[in-house]
Design a protein around this motif. Structure first.
Motif, PDB file in Angstrom:
ATOM      1  N   LYS A 121      33.027 -31.999 -17.391  1.00 18.22           N
ATOM      2  CA  LYS A 121      34.204 -32.842 -17.141  1.00 18.22           C
ATOM      3  C   LYS A 121      34.359 -33.181 -15.664  1.00 18.22           C
ATOM      4  CE  LYS A 121      36.902 -31.189 -21.095  1.00 18.22           C
ATOM      5  NZ  LYS A 121      36.509 -32.357 -21.901  1.00 18.22           N
ATOM      6  N   SER A 122      33.473 -32.670 -14.828  1.00 24.68           N
ATOM      7  CA  SER A 122      33.619 -32.827 -13.381  1.00 24.68           C
ATOM      8  C   SER A 122      33.243 -34.227 -12.929  1.00 24.68           C
ATOM      9  CB  SER A 122      32.724 -31.818 -12.660  1.00 24.68           C
ATOM     10  OG  SER A 122      31.354 -32.177 -12.796  1.00 24.68           O
ATOM     11  N   ASP A 123      33.614 -34.522 -11.686  1.00 21.36           N
ATOM     12  CA  ASP A 123      33.103 -35.689 -11.006  1.00 21.36           C
ATOM     13  C   ASP A 123      31.576 -35.611 -10.961  1.00 21.36           C
ATOM     14  OD1 ASP A 123      32.152 -36.686  -8.053  1.00 21.36           O
ATOM     15  OD2 ASP A 123      33.730 -37.984  -8.843  1.00 21.36           O
ATOM     16  N   LEU A 124      30.913 -36.751 -10.912  1.00 20.07           N
ATOM     17  CA  LEU A 124      29.454 -36.788 -10.957  1.00 20.07           C
ATOM     18  C   LEU A 124      28.816 -35.995  -9.822  1.00 20.07           C
ATOM     19  CD1 LEU A 124      28.798 -40.530 -11.900  1.00 20.07           C
ATOM     20  CD2 LEU A 124      28.515 -38.530 -13.355  1.00 20.07           C
ATOM     21  N   ASP A 125      29.517 -35.858  -8.686  1.00 24.91           N
ATOM     22  CA  ASP A 125      28.919 -35.205  -7.526  1.00 24.91           C
ATOM     23  C   ASP A 125      29.020 -33.683  -7.562  1.00 24.91           C
ATOM     24  OD1 ASP A 125      28.200 -37.620  -6.354  1.00 24.91           O
ATOM     25  OD2 ASP A 125      30.121 -37.839  -5.323  1.00 24.91           O
ATOM     26  N   LEU A 126      29.916 -33.110  -8.378  1.00 21.56           N
ATOM     27  CA  LEU A 126      30.147 -31.672  -8.287  1.00 21.56           C
ATOM     28  C   LEU A 126      28.905 -30.833  -8.610  1.00 21.56           C
ATOM     29  CD1 LEU A 126      32.052 -29.368  -7.675  1.00 21.56           C
ATOM     30  CD2 LEU A 126      32.823 -29.425 -10.052  1.00 21.56           C
ATOM     31  N   ASN A 133      25.792 -31.422  -8.090  1.00 22.47           N
ATOM     32  CA  ASN A 133      24.921 -31.456  -6.917  1.00 22.47           C
ATOM     33  C   ASN A 133      25.547 -30.718  -5.739  1.00 22.47           C
ATOM     34  OD1 ASN A 133      22.642 -32.850  -7.881  1.00 22.47           O
ATOM     35  ND2 ASN A 133      23.694 -34.819  -7.692  1.00 22.47           N
ATOM     36  N   ASP A 134      26.875 -30.810  -5.606  1.00 18.58           N
ATOM     37  CA  ASP A 134      27.553 -30.096  -4.522  1.00 18.58           C
ATOM     38  C   ASP A 134      27.423 -28.580  -4.696  1.00 18.58           C
ATOM     39  OD1 ASP A 134      28.335 -32.504  -3.462  1.00 18.58           O
ATOM     40  OD2 ASP A 134      30.363 -32.442  -4.272  1.00 18.58           O
ATOM     41  N   HIS A 155      23.709 -26.248  -3.327  1.00 18.22           N
ATOM     42  CA  HIS A 155      23.473 -25.519  -2.081  1.00 18.22           C
ATOM     43  C   HIS A 155      24.165 -24.170  -2.102  1.00 18.22           C
ATOM     44  CE1 HIS A 155      22.813 -24.767   2.162  1.00 18.22           C
ATOM     45  NE2 HIS A 155      24.100 -24.502   2.283  1.00 18.22           N
ATOM     46  N   ILE A 156      25.416 -24.153  -2.572  1.00 17.80           N
ATOM     47  CA  ILE A 156      26.182 -22.904  -2.591  1.00 17.80           C
ATOM     48  C   ILE A 156      25.511 -21.874  -3.495  1.00 17.80           C
ATOM     49  CG2 ILE A 156      28.386 -21.859  -3.210  1.00 17.80           C
ATOM     50  CD1 ILE A 156      28.570 -23.550  -0.730  1.00 17.80           C
ATOM     51  N   LEU A 157      25.123 -22.285  -4.713  1.00 14.67           N
ATOM     52  CA  LEU A 157      24.534 -21.348  -5.656  1.00 14.67           C
ATOM     53  C   LEU A 157      23.109 -20.971  -5.265  1.00 14.67           C
ATOM     54  CD1 LEU A 157      25.826 -22.818  -9.045  1.00 14.67           C
ATOM     55  CD2 LEU A 157      26.736 -20.880  -7.727  1.00 14.67           C
ATOM     56  N   GLU A 158      22.439 -21.829  -4.507  1.00 14.46           N
ATOM     57  CA  GLU A 158      21.093 -21.508  -4.058  1.00 14.46           C
ATOM     58  C   GLU A 158      21.119 -20.551  -2.872  1.00 14.46           C
ATOM     59  OE1 GLU A 158      16.957 -21.821  -4.646  1.00 14.46           O
ATOM     60  OE2 GLU A 158      18.654 -22.455  -5.852  1.00 14.46           O
ATOM     61  N   GLU A 159      22.033 -20.788  -1.935  1.00 13.27           N
ATOM     62  CA  GLU A 159      22.085 -19.998  -0.714  1.00 13.27           C
ATOM     63  C   GLU A 159      22.979 -18.767  -0.842  1.00 13.27           C
ATOM     64  OE1 GLU A 159      20.174 -20.610   1.841  1.00 13.27           O
ATOM     65  OE2 GLU A 159      19.335 -22.364   0.836  1.00 13.27           O
ATOM     66  N   GLY A 160      23.916 -18.772  -1.796  1.00 14.66           N
ATOM     67  CA  GLY A 160      24.793 -17.618  -1.973  1.00 14.66           C
ATOM     68  C   GLY A 160      25.730 -17.390  -0.805  1.00 14.66           C
ATOM     69  N   PHE A 205      19.610 -29.705 -10.692  1.00 13.13           N
ATOM     70  CA  PHE A 205      20.619 -28.736 -11.106  1.00 13.13           C
ATOM     71  C   PHE A 205      20.095 -27.884 -12.263  1.00 13.13           C
ATOM     72  CE2 PHE A 205      24.251 -27.712 -13.885  1.00 13.13           C
ATOM     73  CZ  PHE A 205      25.057 -27.019 -12.994  1.00 13.13           C
ATOM     74  N   LEU A 206      19.475 -28.531 -13.249  1.00 14.18           N
ATOM     75  CA  LEU A 206      19.011 -27.820 -14.436  1.00 14.18           C
ATOM     76  C   LEU A 206      17.920 -26.801 -14.113  1.00 14.18           C
ATOM     77  CD1 LEU A 206      18.875 -30.747 -17.023  1.00 14.18           C
ATOM     78  CD2 LEU A 206      20.547 -28.895 -16.910  1.00 14.18           C
TER      79      LEU A 206
END
Length: 341
Positions: free
Chosen positions: A177-182, A184-185, A188-193, A250-251
């Motif tokens: 349900k998110s905006d299309l950019d979320l 992808n946003d 980085h956070i989930l990759e870098e922790g 993302f996937l």
């Protein structure tokens, strides 16, 4: 020695998370100082506690939950409404004693910032105005931002990435349900922790440490230099009803679990966990539910509602109870159009 599986789906709480092996080298994090995980007694919500206790995981779900835990990757759970996507997060948190689930409900207006932290500059300005009208205090070298921590609270994502000794459980609900950019946003956070809080980074020269409120409680955690880095990567469940496609980038960073509506013995096991041993009437409703499921989309909680209510309405005659059950189990998607002319 490591333990496989750490999550068993047995619904019996245990300390197996301590046996989780070290992460792959590319998913190792070193946030410090370590924080103790909160207590295992949940968030005090009876409905969520019930869902965690009664959840019945499939063999596939058990395997992929463990894959996400071992690989330190988010678990993307897709499936129709009512298939138990969000309940899985509560079941894992309960069995592995990982504390209250940090829940982030997504809407079309949600941004990454909402999940990381909230800062209220107006309340800080108001507090500064009140302080200016009070008698002059002794000069404070931390005036460059020492009060900032009183107007800032970490969100569910920001809290999950604190350096806990064991992973917190983060539920990012209805990511589709998110905006299309979320999505992808989030990469980085989930990759870098890790992430930064710019307001605290700017104040770090005068206030190198800040005690900030965390999500869901009034407790505080220490943030050093405005930067947060995890130690144990959070067990992150992203749920989707399959309403949109996600970008390949993302996937590939997620472990994907596709849930389907339970059938046969699994469905009966779910009914038994929620309502006890099904009687003859309940078994008839289970059969009708399965038969109707071939003609359109239904959700398991519709069946549970029908069994509970018809059981409570014993004073009604059989035909009235059948009609009541029918009204409680409408198709969630439009019925197929007839080919008749």
């Amino acid at each position: 020695m490591s333990l496989w599986p750490v999550y068993t789906g047995s619904n019996e709480p245990h300390d197996g998370i301590a046996e989780l092996p070290d992460p792959p080298p590319w998913r190792a994090f070193d946030g410090a100082p370590l924080l103790a995980a909160p207590g295992p007694d949940g968030d005090g919500s009876p409905d969520r506690a019930h869902r965690a206790r009664t959840y019945r995981a499939t063999d596939q779900a058990v395997q992929l939950v463990n894959a996400a835990l071992y690989l330190r990757r988010p678990l993307l759970v897709t499936g129709p409404p009512g298939s138990g996507k969000s309940s899985l997060a509560y079941a894992v948190a309960r069995e592995l004693r990982l504390g209250p689930v940090l829940r982030w409900n997504i809407t079309s207006r949600t941004t990454l910032h909402d999940g990381l932290y909230q800062y209220d500059p107006l309340s800080r300005l108001y507090a500064a105005g009140r302080a200016a009208s009070a008698p002059a205090p002794t000069p404070d070298p931390s005036a460059g931002g020492g009060d900032l921590q009183d107007h800032l609270r970490l969100g569910p994502l920001g809290t999950a990435l604190l350096p806990y000794r064991h992973p917190r459980v983060l539920l990012i609900d209805e990511i589709d349900k998110s905006d299309l950019d979320l999505p992808n946003d989030l990469l980085h956070i989930l990759e870098e922790g890790q992430y930064e809080i710019p307001e605290l980074v700017r104040a770090a020269r005068h206030t190198p440490e800040a005690e900030v409120m965390v999500d869901g409680t009034d407790e505080r955690a220490t943030v050093h230099g405005g930067r947060v880095r995890c130690n144990a990567f959070p067990f992150t469940v992203l749920t989707s009803n399959g309403e949109r496609e996600f970008p390949p980038a993302f996937l590939r960073r997620c472990v994907t679990l596709r849930l389907r509506q339970p059938q046969g013995a699994h469905l009966e096991e779910i009914v038994r966990a929620h309502l006890g041993e099904p009687d003859g009437q309940a078994r008839d409703l289970i059969d009708r539910f399965l038969e109707r499921g071939s003609g359109g989309e239904l959700a398991t909680d519709q069946l549970l509602n029908a069994i509970y209510l018809t059981g409570a309405a014993r004073d009604l005659d059989s035909a009235s109870r059948d009609e009541l059950a029918e009204q409680l189990m409408p198709y969630l998607s439009p019925e197929p159009e007839s080919d008749d002319f």
